[in-house]
Each structure stands twice: as structure tokens, then as C-alpha cells.
Scaffold this active site. Structure first.
Site, PDB file in Angstrom:
ATOM      1  N   ARG A 255      16.217   6.588 -10.485  1.00  0.00           N
ATOM      2  CA  ARG A 255      16.075   5.515 -11.327  1.00  0.00           C
ATOM      3  C   ARG A 255      16.914   6.008 -12.233  1.00  0.00           C
ATOM      4  NH1 ARG A 255      10.237   4.293 -13.961  1.00  0.00           N
ATOM      5  NH2 ARG A 255      10.401   6.506 -14.143  1.00  0.00           N
ATOM      6  N   ASP A 354       8.726  16.175  -9.638  1.00  0.00           N
ATOM      7  CA  ASP A 354       8.671  17.428 -10.120  1.00  0.00           C
ATOM      8  C   ASP A 354       7.222  18.045 -10.078  1.00  0.00           C
ATOM      9  OD1 ASP A 354      11.158  16.857 -11.375  1.00  0.00           O
ATOM     10  OD2 ASP A 354      10.440  16.252 -13.236  1.00  0.00           O
TER      11      ASP A 354
END
Length: 360
Positions: A255, A354
Site C-alpha cells: 500500500r 511487522d
């Protein structure tokens, strides 16, 4: 079970035989006519039976004419009716499993009375399979109401206690990467039970230590698990624990941090993707851009049956997927409040990628 039955003159004798047969099966039979072989127009009988089924005055309907075609056409003019013309037991079975047919149409000049009895028995004993077939039947209902343009996919909120407990743990910001990965895999395995609920089964026999048992097995349906990189990788292992024979594909999308629009950079899929039931996995459904693009990639390569499986979703993402791909059902463990100005789900669980891989 209460059965409404009717025929024209051509189907009169078959109707009378089926009435006796249905009574032997302990069915309650309501005869809508005709009462002789004197010429009778099939709509005069077909409409009353169909209206009785649509109004739930009877549980199922059986209509008989020479070919069965006229009666099936008449019945299907009545909203709420799904009439199936069946010439063999296989069609009768599928009409119930896949289409939730509530009226059986028979052709007295096409099949014998014995065949009609066998077809009728299967039709009445077979249950609707639901699952993806329910979505399709719902679209018929929407079309009857003149609302086919707003037919939307279903959102399945999977709220099993074990899933909700583990979801709470991965939301916790103090949960480390190892535990986060393990929990995501565990949740994915648990969700796979619900996602695969509508896999078709076929009858078989198996020899146990005590004898032969009638049993059922998955009927050879091919499954593909497609991960949206990179966070989707965390869900693949859990899915494969339950479906080890599934093929795995990968779609690379990221994104743009400024525009929030998806940008694709990689796509590797099983060569027979069009023949498989595909499970598209990505932990987060936020703006919906990545999911919408991934689904489009799959369809462009021949995919016809796709389910989207996410852990946490936002209303904005659900809306985008439904508007762009109303044929794709969404499975999620949580629907959160909204997105923030950076396109993250609130309260969400942060950046799943993450947290899976220990990056920032």
C-alpha cells in the site's frame, strides 16, 4: 411432512400412484387435482400448488404433466418457488442440495412410475447443503424482489470462544513476534473449520474393527490457499494444518503510504487455479484496496470460487470488497470500529506484517 401434489390429465395416473406411495412413507398429502383423465390445463393446477408452497401451507410440492416442462414453468412464475424438473435421482438430489428446490416437476410420459417414486423419495429426503449455495439461492430471492443489483456477498463473523480468546492475545501490544506468529497460525486453523464447512461430501463405506460403516468423505474438491504478501504468510501454515493437500499461491501487493492505493509487484498461482476453491488470506481488511486487487488478479487468471479470510476487518474494507466483488464471501474474526487517518484499523492490532516478522 406435508406435501401438495397436482397434475393435469396426462399426469393423473402417476399422481394417484404417488399419493399412495407418499402415504406409505407417512407423508401428509394434499391433492390439488385434477381428478380424472379429462383434459385439464396444467396452469389451473400448477398455480394453486405453487402458491401453497410459497405461502408455507405445504412443505413441498410435486407437479406432474406429460413432459414436466409446463408445470415447472408455471411454478417458477410464483415468487418464493424454486421448481426443479428432474428426470433421474441424481438431478433430484442436486436440486435439493444446491438449489433448495421446493417443488419437484415430473414428466409422466418421460419416466415410469417406479422411477418417479425413486426420484420423489430422494427429493424429499435430501437436505439443502447451504454454504456457498445459500448465497446463490439468496440472490434468486433478491432478483424476485427486483433487487438483484444490490446482491452482496455474506460477511461471516466467526466468534468461537477459542478464536476470540486468541484474538485478544494478538491484539495485546506486549505480545512478542514468536507468540504472535503461533497465535495467528492457531486462529487460522480454527477459522479453517468454518471456511471449509461447505466442501462437498460423497458417500463411501469403511471397514471398522467391528464391521462395515456407511461414511462420507470430501468428494475430491481441489483447494488453493492464496496468501497476500507478506502478512498473509502468517495464516498459511495454520490453514495447511487442516487442509494439507491444498496448493499455495502468493500475491505481492503493498500500500502506497501517501495515496493508500494498492500496488502489485508479484503473482504466482497454482496452474489449475480455475478448478480450485480458493481461500485468499490476509490478516487485516482495512481500506479493502489490497483485497480488492488480489481478488481481481485471481479472477483475471480464471478463478471462479473465492473466499476472503481475514482476522480483523474494518467496515470500510468490507464495503469496498462487497461493492467490487459481490460474489466473494468474507470470513472475519472481528469487525472493528473504523480506520484512522493513516488507513489503520482502530483498535485493530497494529501492522500485522511487522508484528509477525519483528520489523518496523
Amino acid at each position: 411432512m406435508k406435501i401438495g401434489i397436482g397434475s393435469d390429465h396426462a399426469g393423473f395416473e402417476m399422481k394417484e400412484s404417488l399419493k399412495t406411495y407418499l402415504s406409505s412413507l407417512r407423508m401428509e398429502v394434499v391433492d390439488f387435482g385434477c381428478q380424472s383423465t379429462v383434459s385439464t390445463d396444467y396452469p389451473d393446477i400448477g398455480y394453486p400448488v405453487a402458491k401453497a408452497v410459497a405461502a408455507s401451507k405445504v412443505d413441498k410440492g410435486i407437479l406432474i404433466c406429460g413432459a414436466g416442462v409446463g408445470m415447472s414453468i408455471v411454478a417458477n412464475k410464483v415468487p418464493g418457488v424454486r421448481a426443479a424438473l428432474a428426470g433421474n435421482v441424481h438431478v433430484a438430489k442436486l436440486s435439493r442440495e444446491h438449489n433448495n428446490a421446493n417443488i419437484l416437476a415430473l414428466g409422466s410420459r418421460v419416466i415410469s412410475v417406479d422411477e418417479a417414486k425413486a426420484i420423489t423419495k430422494v427429493f424429499l429426503e435430501t437436505e439443502f447443503a447451504g454454504g456457498r449455495h445459500a448465497r446463490r439461492v439468496d440472490k434468486i430471492t433478491m432478483g424476485e424482489a427486483g433487487k438483484e443489483e444490490i446482491c452482496m456477498s455474506r460477511v461471516h463473523l466467526i466468534d468461537h470462544p477459542l478464536i476470540q480468546h486468541k484474538l485478544t492475545l494478538i491484539r495485546d501490544k506486549t505480545t512478542g513476534s514468536k507468540d504472535f506468529r503461533d497465535l495467528v497460525a492457531e486462529i487460522s486453523t480454527l477459522m479453517a473449520y468454518e471456511v471449509t464447512r461447505d466442501l462437498p461430501l460423497e458417500d463411501t463405506k469403511v471397514e471398522t474393527p467391528m464391521g462395515v460403516a456407511d461414511a462420507r468423505v470430501i468428494s475430491g474438491k481441489k483447494v488453493g490457499i492464496i496468501a497476500v504478501l507478506r502478512a498473509g504468510l502468517g495464516m498459511v501454515e495454520g490453514m495447511l494444518r487442516l487442509i494439507p493437500a491444498a496448493k499455495v499461491g502468493h500475491i505481492g501487493i503493498y500500500r502506497d503510504p501517501e495515496t493508500l492505493k494498492p500496488i502489485d509487484y508479484y503473482c504466482k498461482l497454482p496452474p489449475d487455479v480455475g478448478d480450485r476453491d480458493l481461500i485468499l488470506v490476509d490478516p487485516m481488511l482495512a481500506t479493502g484496496g489490497s483485497a480488492t486487487s488480489a481478488i481481481r488478479f485471481l479472477k483475471e487468471r480464471g478463478a471462479a470460487n473465492i473466499k476472503l479470510v481475514v482476522l480483523v476487518s474494518a467496515p470500510e474494507g468490507i464495503k469496498m470488497v462487497q461493492e467490487n466483488h459481490p460474489d466473494v464471501d468474507i470470513y472475519t474474526a472481528a469487525i472493528d470500529k473504523c480506520l484512522n487517518s493513516h488507513g489503520y484499523i482502530v483498535p485493530g492490532l497494529g501492522d500485522a506484517g511487522d508484528r509477525l516478522f519483528g520489523t518496523k
